[in-house]
Design a protein around this motif. Structure first.
Motif, PDB file in Angstrom:
ATOM      1  N   TYR A   1      -4.826 -41.801 -23.346  1.00 42.40           N
ATOM      2  CA  TYR A   1      -5.654 -41.678 -24.549  1.00 42.40           C
ATOM      3  C   TYR A   1      -5.448 -42.932 -25.380  1.00 42.40           C
ATOM      4  N   LYS A   2      -6.300 -43.131 -26.405  1.00 43.83           N
ATOM      5  CA  LYS A   2      -6.258 -44.386 -27.177  1.00 43.83           C
ATOM      6  C   LYS A   2      -5.044 -44.440 -28.103  1.00 43.83           C
ATOM      7  N   ASN A   3      -4.599 -45.644 -28.375  1.00 45.71           N
ATOM      8  CA  ASN A   3      -3.529 -45.896 -29.357  1.00 45.71           C
ATOM      9  C   ASN A   3      -2.229 -45.164 -29.059  1.00 45.71           C
ATOM     10  N   LYS A   4      -1.981 -44.934 -27.783  1.00 40.35           N
ATOM     11  CA  LYS A   4      -0.766 -44.208 -27.402  1.00 40.35           C
ATOM     12  C   LYS A   4       0.477 -44.924 -27.963  1.00 40.35           C
ATOM     13  N   ALA A   5       1.343 -44.143 -28.597  1.00 45.69           N
ATOM     14  CA  ALA A   5       2.535 -44.724 -29.219  1.00 45.69           C
ATOM     15  C   ALA A   5       3.523 -45.211 -28.168  1.00 45.69           C
ATOM     16  N   GLY A   6       4.105 -46.363 -28.406  1.00 46.15           N
ATOM     17  CA  GLY A   6       5.134 -46.875 -27.505  1.00 46.15           C
ATOM     18  C   GLY A   6       6.175 -47.615 -28.327  1.00 46.15           C
TER      19      GLY A   6
ATOM     20  N   PRO B   1      17.841 -48.473 -32.836  1.00 44.50           N
ATOM     21  CA  PRO B   1      18.392 -48.215 -34.170  1.00 44.50           C
ATOM     22  C   PRO B   1      17.377 -47.538 -35.097  1.00 44.50           C
ATOM     23  N   GLU B   2      16.127 -47.916 -34.929  1.00 44.62           N
ATOM     24  CA  GLU B   2      15.079 -47.304 -35.762  1.00 44.62           C
ATOM     25  C   GLU B   2      14.885 -45.830 -35.419  1.00 44.62           C
ATOM     26  N   ILE B   3      14.902 -45.553 -34.129  1.00 44.14           N
ATOM     27  CA  ILE B   3      14.765 -44.164 -33.682  1.00 44.14           C
ATOM     28  C   ILE B   3      15.921 -43.344 -34.244  1.00 44.14           C
ATOM     29  N   LYS B   4      17.111 -43.928 -34.157  1.00 38.99           N
ATOM     30  CA  LYS B   4      18.314 -43.246 -34.643  1.00 38.99           C
ATOM     31  C   LYS B   4      18.172 -42.911 -36.130  1.00 38.99           C
ATOM     32  N   LYS B   5      17.661 -43.885 -36.859  1.00 41.68           N
ATOM     33  CA  LYS B   5      17.501 -43.685 -38.303  1.00 41.68           C
ATOM     34  C   LYS B   5      16.541 -42.535 -38.583  1.00 41.68           C
ATOM     35  N   ARG B   6      15.427 -42.546 -37.865  1.00 39.59           N
ATOM     36  CA  ARG B   6      14.436 -41.481 -38.083  1.00 39.59           C
ATOM     37  C   ARG B   6      15.014 -40.108 -37.768  1.00 39.59           C
ATOM     38  N   VAL B   7      15.751 -40.053 -36.651  1.00 42.24           N
ATOM     39  CA  VAL B   7      16.337 -38.771 -36.246  1.00 42.24           C
ATOM     40  C   VAL B   7      17.353 -38.302 -37.286  1.00 42.24           C
TER      41      VAL B   7
ATOM     42  N   THR C   1      22.340 -23.417 -29.375  1.00 39.36           N
ATOM     43  CA  THR C   1      22.578 -23.956 -28.040  1.00 39.36           C
ATOM     44  C   THR C   1      22.857 -25.452 -28.053  1.00 39.36           C
ATOM     45  N   TYR C   2      22.039 -26.177 -28.764  1.00 38.92           N
ATOM     46  CA  TYR C   2      22.086 -27.632 -28.669  1.00 38.92           C
ATOM     47  C   TYR C   2      22.567 -28.282 -29.974  1.00 38.92           C
ATOM     48  N   GLN C   3      23.111 -27.469 -30.851  1.00 40.34           N
ATOM     49  CA  GLN C   3      23.518 -27.969 -32.176  1.00 40.34           C
ATOM     50  C   GLN C   3      22.389 -28.822 -32.775  1.00 40.34           C
ATOM     51  N   ARG C   4      22.773 -29.932 -33.394  1.00 41.80           N
ATOM     52  CA  ARG C   4      21.717 -30.744 -34.014  1.00 41.80           C
ATOM     53  C   ARG C   4      21.363 -31.952 -33.134  1.00 41.80           C
ATOM     54  N   LYS C   5      21.764 -31.850 -31.864  1.00 38.37           N
ATOM     55  CA  LYS C   5      21.569 -33.000 -30.971  1.00 38.37           C
ATOM     56  C   LYS C   5      20.105 -33.215 -30.593  1.00 38.37           C
ATOM     57  N   VAL C   6      19.752 -34.486 -30.533  1.00 39.61           N
ATOM     58  CA  VAL C   6      18.425 -34.858 -30.031  1.00 39.61           C
ATOM     59  C   VAL C   6      18.633 -35.801 -28.852  1.00 39.61           C
ATOM     60  N   TYR C   7      18.078 -35.422 -27.722  1.00 40.56           N
ATOM     61  CA  TYR C   7      18.223 -36.240 -26.517  1.00 40.56           C
ATOM     62  C   TYR C   7      17.056 -37.203 -26.385  1.00 40.56           C
ATOM     63  N   LEU C   8      17.355 -38.319 -25.745  1.00 38.08           N
ATOM     64  CA  LEU C   8      16.350 -39.369 -25.580  1.00 38.08           C
ATOM     65  C   LEU C   8      16.004 -39.554 -24.110  1.00 38.08           C
ATOM     66  N   ARG C   9      14.763 -39.781 -23.829  1.00 36.10           N
ATOM     67  CA  ARG C   9      14.338 -40.126 -22.464  1.00 36.10           C
ATOM     68  C   ARG C   9      13.573 -41.438 -22.546  1.00 36.10           C
ATOM     69  N   SER C  10      13.777 -42.326 -21.594  1.00 40.84           N
ATOM     70  CA  SER C  10      12.941 -43.530 -21.570  1.00 40.84           C
ATOM     71  C   SER C  10      11.896 -43.355 -20.478  1.00 40.84           C
ATOM     72  N   VAL C  11      10.664 -43.524 -20.873  1.00 44.85           N
ATOM     73  CA  VAL C  11       9.559 -43.287 -19.943  1.00 44.85           C
ATOM     74  C   VAL C  11       9.037 -44.615 -19.420  1.00 44.85           C
TER      75      VAL C  11
ATOM     76  N   VAL D   1      14.117 -33.087 -28.052  1.00 41.94           N
ATOM     77  CA  VAL D   1      14.052 -34.252 -27.167  1.00 41.94           C
ATOM     78  C   VAL D   1      12.970 -35.190 -27.691  1.00 41.94           C
ATOM     79  N   ILE D   2      13.209 -36.501 -27.638  1.00 42.75           N
ATOM     80  CA  ILE D   2      12.106 -37.432 -27.832  1.00 42.75           C
ATOM     81  C   ILE D   2      12.048 -38.406 -26.665  1.00 42.75           C
ATOM     82  N   MET D   3      10.829 -38.792 -26.367  1.00 41.59           N
ATOM     83  CA  MET D   3      10.600 -39.528 -25.124  1.00 41.59           C
ATOM     84  C   MET D   3       9.859 -40.828 -25.387  1.00 41.59           C
ATOM     85  N   PRO D   4      10.557 -41.833 -25.901  1.00 45.30           N
ATOM     86  CA  PRO D   4       9.853 -43.089 -26.169  1.00 45.30           C
ATOM     87  C   PRO D   4       9.320 -43.714 -24.875  1.00 45.30           C
ATOM     88  N   VAL D   5       8.087 -44.184 -24.946  1.00 44.17           N
ATOM     89  CA  VAL D   5       7.531 -44.909 -23.800  1.00 44.17           C
ATOM     90  C   VAL D   5       8.005 -46.347 -23.913  1.00 44.17           C
TER      91      VAL D   5
END
Ligand code: 5AD
Length: 353
Positions: free
Chosen positions: A311-316, A323-329, A49-59, A294-298
């Motif tokens: 919760y504690k130490n929530k990632a943001g 560019p870093e997110i792109k690299k990881r993906v 359905t979505y091929q290898r695409k990863v969508y991004l959301r900004s929270v 999907v990934i949803m960076p805060v």
């Protein structure tokens, strides 16, 4: 892997459905180390359905005021240690501008259940976003409200709405959400869907008392309700809450559940949630390998991120982290897609009141 497990996974891949005893058998018997076949089926399904695409959301977490008192949540009403804040609409719009400029095409406006933001205030904000940032999808994650309020927000232009049901087990729901009621929650979900929102449900993994049988029921509920988006994440105990001393939910179990959800709802938009990425620095990679898309960076201002401590130490992350997110993906074998990333079947329907 034993034959019965293999057979069930093949059936799940083929039919996108299993009966409750079959799901229960999988949940009881599959181990993360042994789940390669499950993850491979889940990836194959998402690629269809979505091929290898990863969508991004900004929270953007625009208010941490909340009228509710959920046992796991750090911004619960009774936590007096939280510094409460509300972002004025101008600041929310400034976040939106940064997100837009960085290339995001979905903004998720998230808050506690805060009645300060009336339908009128939010509708105005949504209309402004839609006018100033053409092509930006607006997702709301603001909790329960009346059908009328939901309708006004949809009419103002909001596209999607996230409202996790948290758990489908009535006794657990009532224990962990004092003064709230599962039927009402489900009613809200139903109304959101009817009104026309792309609607997201989901549950917490590792709530004390949650059995595999309950997890099988969670999966069946999702299959039946068939939301456009599903958000699940492990419990991360927050010290200033009644569940502060409970063990954290398992990332591995969460990832297995992500794969099962992908197979039960092949077209669902399925994020690797922040909780997964908080507990495990390879959380995104593991989730993507199991069928998440999907990934949803805060990206809230750093000051808010500190105070929006469910919760504690929530990632943001920062807007600049793209560019870093792109690299990881890409290293994980996927590609970032900076379009709106709507559900593949959903065009925006006219609202039904
Ligand atoms: N650990 C994990 N998830 C949590 N949530 C709230 N508090 C916690 C916690 N301590 C989840 C709920 C909510 C979403 C925004 O975050 O499922 O719907």
């Amino acid at each position: 892997m034993e034959k019965k497990l293999k057979g069930l996974l093949a059936k799940l891949y083929r039919k996108n459905f299993l009966e409750k005893p079959e799901l229960l058998y999988l949940l009881e018997n599959i181990t993360y180390r042994d789940a390669g076949l499950l993850f491979a089926y889940a990836r194959k399904t998402r690629v269809k359905t979505y091929q290898r695409k990863v969508y991004l959301r900004s929270v953007v977490e625009f208010s941490n005021h909340c009228r509710n008192n959920c046992w796991y949540c750090g911004i619960r009403r009774e936590n007096k240690k939280v510094e409460r804040y509300r972002l004025p609409p101008e600041t929310i719009l400034a976040c939106c501008a940064s997100a837009y400029q960085a290339g995001y095409r979905t903004i998720v406006l998230q808050s506690g259940e805060d009645e300060f933001y009336t339908a009128a205030v939010l509708a105005d904000l949504i209309q402004t976003i839609k006018r100033e940032y053409p092509g930006m999808a607006v997702t709301l994650s603001i909790g329960e409200a009346s059908r009328e309020k939901y309708y006004r927000l949809y009419q103002a232009g909001a596209d999607r709405f996230l409202l996790r049901h948290e758990t489908i087990a009535t006794d657990l729901y009532e224990r962990y959400h004092p003064g709230m009621n599962l039927q009402q929650r489900l009613q809200c979900l139903k109304e959101l869907k009817e009104i026309g929102f792309q609607t997201g449900a989901g549950f917490i993994v590792g709530l004390p008392g949650q059995t595999n049988e309950i997890l099988a029921e969670e999966l069946l509920f999702l299959t039946e309700f068939s939301p456009d988006m599903v958000g699940i994440g492990p419990l991360i105990p927050h010290p200033e809450t009644p569940l502060g001393k409970s063990p954290a939910g398992s990332v591995e179990k969460t990832v297995i559940l992500l794969a099962l959800i992908r197979l039960l709802l092949p077209e669902v938009l399925l994020p690797v949630t922040t909780a997964v990425n908080t507990l495990d620095k390879y959380g995104w990679e593991k989730g993507l390998a199991a069928g998440a898309n999907v990934i949803m960076p805060v990206v809230s201002p750093a000051e808010c991120r500190r105070k929006y401590e469910i919760y504690k130490n929530k990632a943001g992350v920062d807007y600049a982290a793209l560019p870093e997110i792109k690299k990881r993906v890409e290293n994980a074998g996927f590609e970032l897609d900076m379009s709106r990333g709507d559900h593949c079947k959903r065009l925006r329907p006219a609202a039904i009141i």
